[in-house]
Write a protein that holds these residues in place. Sequence first.
Motif, PDB file in Angstrom:
ATOM      1  N   GLY A 121       0.792  -1.222   0.000  1.00 21.91           N
ATOM      2  CA  GLY A 121       0.000   0.000   0.000  1.00 21.91           C
ATOM      3  C   GLY A 121       0.822   1.269   0.000  1.00 21.91           C
ATOM      4  N   ARG A 122       2.146   1.134  -0.090  1.00 17.68           N
ATOM      5  CA  ARG A 122       3.012   2.317  -0.011  1.00 17.68           C
ATOM      6  C   ARG A 122       3.972   2.393  -1.183  1.00 17.68           C
ATOM      7  NH1 ARG A 122       5.564   3.271   5.803  1.00 17.68           N
ATOM      8  NH2 ARG A 122       6.072   5.203   4.697  1.00 17.68           N
ATOM      9  N   THR A 123       3.614   1.812  -2.315  1.00 18.86           N
ATOM     10  CA  THR A 123       4.512   1.802  -3.461  1.00 18.86           C
ATOM     11  C   THR A 123       3.842   2.375  -4.699  1.00 18.86           C
ATOM     12  OG1 THR A 123       3.865  -0.441  -4.101  1.00 18.86           O
ATOM     13  CG2 THR A 123       5.727  -0.227  -2.601  1.00 18.86           C
ATOM     14  N   VAL A 124       4.660   2.992  -5.525  1.00 19.59           N
ATOM     15  CA  VAL A 124       4.251   3.420  -6.860  1.00 19.59           C
ATOM     16  C   VAL A 124       5.173   2.698  -7.829  1.00 19.59           C
ATOM     17  CG1 VAL A 124       3.965   5.331  -8.464  1.00 19.59           C
ATOM     18  CG2 VAL A 124       3.507   5.678  -6.015  1.00 19.59           C
ATOM     19  N   LEU A 125       4.661   1.678  -8.503  1.00 20.66           N
ATOM     20  CA  LEU A 125       5.472   0.908  -9.441  1.00 20.66           C
ATOM     21  C   LEU A 125       5.564   1.649 -10.769  1.00 20.66           C
ATOM     22  CD1 LEU A 125       4.487  -2.847  -8.963  1.00 20.66           C
ATOM     23  CD2 LEU A 125       6.706  -1.786  -8.531  1.00 20.66           C
ATOM     24  N   VAL A 126       6.780   1.770 -11.287  1.00 17.52           N
ATOM     25  CA  VAL A 126       6.969   2.468 -12.556  1.00 17.52           C
ATOM     26  C   VAL A 126       7.750   1.578 -13.516  1.00 17.52           C
ATOM     27  CG1 VAL A 126       6.872   4.761 -11.534  1.00 17.52           C
ATOM     28  CG2 VAL A 126       9.084   3.602 -11.721  1.00 17.52           C
ATOM     29  N   LYS A 127       7.572   1.878 -14.790  1.00 16.41           N
ATOM     30  CA  LYS A 127       8.316   1.178 -15.844  1.00 16.41           C
ATOM     31  C   LYS A 127       8.791   2.227 -16.854  1.00 16.41           C
ATOM     32  CE  LYS A 127       4.076   0.010 -18.398  1.00 16.41           C
ATOM     33  NZ  LYS A 127       3.222   0.848 -17.561  1.00 16.41           N
ATOM     34  N   GLU A 128       9.448   1.761 -17.904  1.00 14.89           N
ATOM     35  CA  GLU A 128      10.026   2.652 -18.909  1.00 14.89           C
ATOM     36  C   GLU A 128       9.016   3.677 -19.424  1.00 14.89           C
ATOM     37  OE1 GLU A 128      12.946   4.189 -21.496  1.00 14.89           O
ATOM     38  OE2 GLU A 128      13.216   2.588 -20.014  1.00 14.89           O
ATOM     39  N   GLY A 129       9.368   4.965 -19.309  1.00 14.23           N
ATOM     40  CA  GLY A 129       8.548   6.041 -19.852  1.00 14.23           C
ATOM     41  C   GLY A 129       7.438   6.535 -18.952  1.00 14.23           C
ATOM     42  N   ASP A 130       7.202   5.872 -17.814  1.00 14.95           N
ATOM     43  CA  ASP A 130       6.149   6.334 -16.897  1.00 14.95           C
ATOM     44  C   ASP A 130       6.510   7.698 -16.322  1.00 14.95           C
ATOM     45  OD1 ASP A 130       4.677   4.094 -17.335  1.00 14.95           O
ATOM     46  OD2 ASP A 130       5.032   3.174 -15.369  1.00 14.95           O
ATOM     47  N   GLU A 131       5.472   8.440 -15.954  1.00 17.62           N
ATOM     48  CA  GLU A 131       5.677   9.777 -15.399  1.00 17.62           C
ATOM     49  C   GLU A 131       5.003   9.912 -14.049  1.00 17.62           C
ATOM     50  OE1 GLU A 131       4.298  12.533 -18.347  1.00 17.62           O
ATOM     51  OE2 GLU A 131       6.054  12.253 -19.634  1.00 17.62           O
ATOM     52  N   LEU A 132       5.559  10.811 -13.223  1.00 17.82           N
ATOM     53  CA  LEU A 132       4.997  11.119 -11.907  1.00 17.82           C
ATOM     54  C   LEU A 132       4.932  12.633 -11.781  1.00 17.82           C
ATOM     55  CD1 LEU A 132       4.158  10.083  -9.012  1.00 17.82           C
ATOM     56  CD2 LEU A 132       6.562  10.448  -8.373  1.00 17.82           C
ATOM     57  N   ASN A 133       3.751  13.149 -11.533  1.00 16.91           N
ATOM     58  CA  ASN A 133       3.568  14.588 -11.372  1.00 16.91           C
ATOM     59  C   ASN A 133       3.596  14.938  -9.888  1.00 16.91           C
ATOM     60  OD1 ASN A 133       1.551  17.086 -11.004  1.00 16.91           O
ATOM     61  ND2 ASN A 133       2.599  17.237 -12.970  1.00 16.91           N
ATOM     62  N   THR A 134       4.432  15.921  -9.525  1.00 18.61           N
ATOM     63  CA  THR A 134       4.541  16.320  -8.122  1.00 18.61           C
ATOM     64  C   THR A 134       4.010  17.730  -7.885  1.00 18.61           C
ATOM     65  OG1 THR A 134       6.779  17.230  -8.394  1.00 18.61           O
ATOM     66  CG2 THR A 134       6.595  14.872  -7.868  1.00 18.61           C
ATOM     67  N   GLY A 135       3.375  18.290  -8.898  1.00 22.68           N
ATOM     68  CA  GLY A 135       2.881  19.667  -8.834  1.00 22.68           C
ATOM     69  C   GLY A 135       3.345  20.389 -10.070  1.00 22.68           C
ATOM     70  N   SER A 136       4.410  21.190  -9.939  1.00 17.42           N
ATOM     71  CA  SER A 136       4.968  21.859 -11.116  1.00 17.42           C
ATOM     72  C   SER A 136       6.017  21.008 -11.822  1.00 17.42           C
ATOM     73  CB  SER A 136       5.580  23.209 -10.714  1.00 17.42           C
ATOM     74  OG  SER A 136       6.666  23.017  -9.826  1.00 17.42           O
ATOM     75  N   HIS A 137       6.442  19.935 -11.195  1.00 19.77           N
ATOM     76  CA  HIS A 137       7.457  19.052 -11.773  1.00 19.77           C
ATOM     77  C   HIS A 137       6.823  17.761 -12.278  1.00 19.77           C
ATOM     78  CE1 HIS A 137      11.181  21.144 -10.296  1.00 19.77           C
ATOM     79  NE2 HIS A 137      10.282  21.657  -9.474  1.00 19.77           N
ATOM     80  N   THR A 138       7.279  17.311 -13.419  1.00 16.84           N
ATOM     81  CA  THR A 138       6.906  16.001 -13.950  1.00 16.84           C
ATOM     82  C   THR A 138       8.172  15.177 -14.095  1.00 16.84           C
ATOM     83  OG1 THR A 138       4.973  16.857 -15.130  1.00 16.84           O
ATOM     84  CG2 THR A 138       5.858  14.732 -15.849  1.00 16.84           C
ATOM     85  N   LEU A 139       8.206  14.038 -13.427  1.00 16.36           N
ATOM     86  CA  LEU A 139       9.364  13.153 -13.449  1.00 16.36           C
ATOM     87  C   LEU A 139       9.095  12.002 -14.390  1.00 16.36           C
ATOM     88  CD1 LEU A 139      10.121  12.996  -9.605  1.00 16.36           C
ATOM     89  CD2 LEU A 139      11.011  14.624 -11.296  1.00 16.36           C
ATOM     90  N   ARG A 140      10.025  11.774 -15.329  1.00 18.78           N
ATOM     91  CA  ARG A 140       9.902  10.676 -16.279  1.00 18.78           C
ATOM     92  C   ARG A 140      11.003   9.654 -15.995  1.00 18.78           C
ATOM     93  NH1 ARG A 140      10.991  11.912 -22.397  1.00 18.78           N
ATOM     94  NH2 ARG A 140       9.914  13.817 -21.752  1.00 18.78           N
ATOM     95  N   PHE A 141      10.619   8.380 -15.962  1.00 21.38           N
ATOM     96  CA  PHE A 141      11.543   7.327 -15.552  1.00 21.38           C
ATOM     97  C   PHE A 141      12.018   6.523 -16.762  1.00 21.38           C
ATOM     98  CE2 PHE A 141       8.510   8.178 -12.123  1.00 21.38           C
ATOM     99  CZ  PHE A 141       9.402   8.632 -11.149  1.00 21.38           C
ATOM    100  N   LEU A 142      13.335   6.336 -16.819  1.00 18.89           N
ATOM    101  CA  LEU A 142      13.966   5.599 -17.910  1.00 18.89           C
ATOM    102  C   LEU A 142      14.800   4.471 -17.316  1.00 18.89           C
ATOM    103  CD1 LEU A 142      15.240   8.722 -19.869  1.00 18.89           C
ATOM    104  CD2 LEU A 142      13.150   7.436 -20.326  1.00 18.89           C
ATOM    105  N   MET A 143      14.584   3.257 -17.771  1.00 17.82           N
ATOM    106  CA  MET A 143      15.316   2.122 -17.240  1.00 17.82           C
ATOM    107  C   MET A 143      16.751   2.125 -17.777  1.00 17.82           C
ATOM    108  SD  MET A 143      13.013   0.891 -15.279  1.00 17.82           S
ATOM    109  CE  MET A 143      12.027   2.406 -15.189  1.00 17.82           C
TER     110      MET A 143
END
Length: 399
Positions: A121-143
């Motif tokens: 219940g405390r995880t955000v699973l990400v894979k290639e190209g997924d994004e996470l918005n934190t407000g004004s920042h968008t984080l994109r994840f690359l393996m």
Amino acid sequence: MQSTRKVTEDIRWVGCNDRRLALFENLFPIPRGVSYNSYLIMDEKVTLMDTVDASVTHQFIENLDYTLEGRSIDYLVIQHMEPDHCANIEELMRRYPNMEVVANQKTMQMIGQFFDISTEGRTVLVKEGDELNTGSHTLRFLMAPMVHWPEVMVTYDEKDKVLFSADAFGTFGALNGNIFNDEIDFEKDWLWDARRYYANIVGKYGLQVQALLKKATALDIRMICSLHGPIWRTDLSYFIDKYDKWSKYEPEDQEVAIIYGSIYGNTEQAVNALALRLAEKGVKNISVYDVSTVHVSDLIAEIFRCSHLVFACSTYNGGIYPPMENLLADMKALSVKKRTVAVMDNGTWAPSAGKQMIKMLEEMKDMTILDMQLSIKSTLKQERAEELAAFAQQIVDAM
């Protein structure tokens, strides 16, 4: 006392330095220490990029408390599960009970291997190209698998154009207040440690580094934030070009490094004579190293730097002098290739190290081994001066 610095308007360096650690990974000497970099993104949702080594936890917590000013951490992004970066996951999950861990599937598996704490219940699973918005920042994840562990990923911040690069673009050395590349003389004071870090830590994985560089070229990167060493905010192409060359196993310099193993000094004397012959033939910037006294990690770094290598070695118990054998084995393990090599050996009654060294070198890819081998019995006599000159000339011709 807090020890932090502003990276951008929203991003803070909250990392730590360790100048007491003698051996990185209990293997590589680090006389200038090492930095463990961690970054807080202060947005609507507060995001922490990786943690630090257990040895500096107290300072790390102070840095977080100072920067957060009573706020909590919403997301902890884990890019790399090596203990010098992940040691504080469990501690932070206890301190911030609403914090979610952002990680890929392989990372989550490793968290379970290192820690006895529930992430349900405390995880955000990400894979290639997924994004996470934190407000004004968008984080994109690359393996970035095998740069240099299988779970590694890097993170691109679209707002500030920052690449959080995990261990890529890292270097040995503690940060002395100057955390940015344009505040230091990198080529003079840091390049050696950067090369030694790459060659020994990441060097085996050139193909995987090339794959990561290909992804990076598709991004508009204004800053590189590694987990070790200075942050790059100017002249990024300089360091990216180094990584491109190193990961292709291309030498930086057309120079000769002579590495020798000598028991009583006779092989060393032959090496000194060779160096002088090479110099007389116009070869500049020759480097000479005693394999028994120079740490193997420094030798590996020089082998990554130089185009032409000479290995000169005494025969020992019918085999290769042990420090030289260890170096050659390390070269093979780190996938060293694309070098031109000349071989000398010595032995009082049965000089055989040369043949065995050549056999080890032939097991490496794309190595050019020069035809003429110089074999000495006890000492190099004056009557062999022409033979020494010919041995030197083949190196010059190969350059």
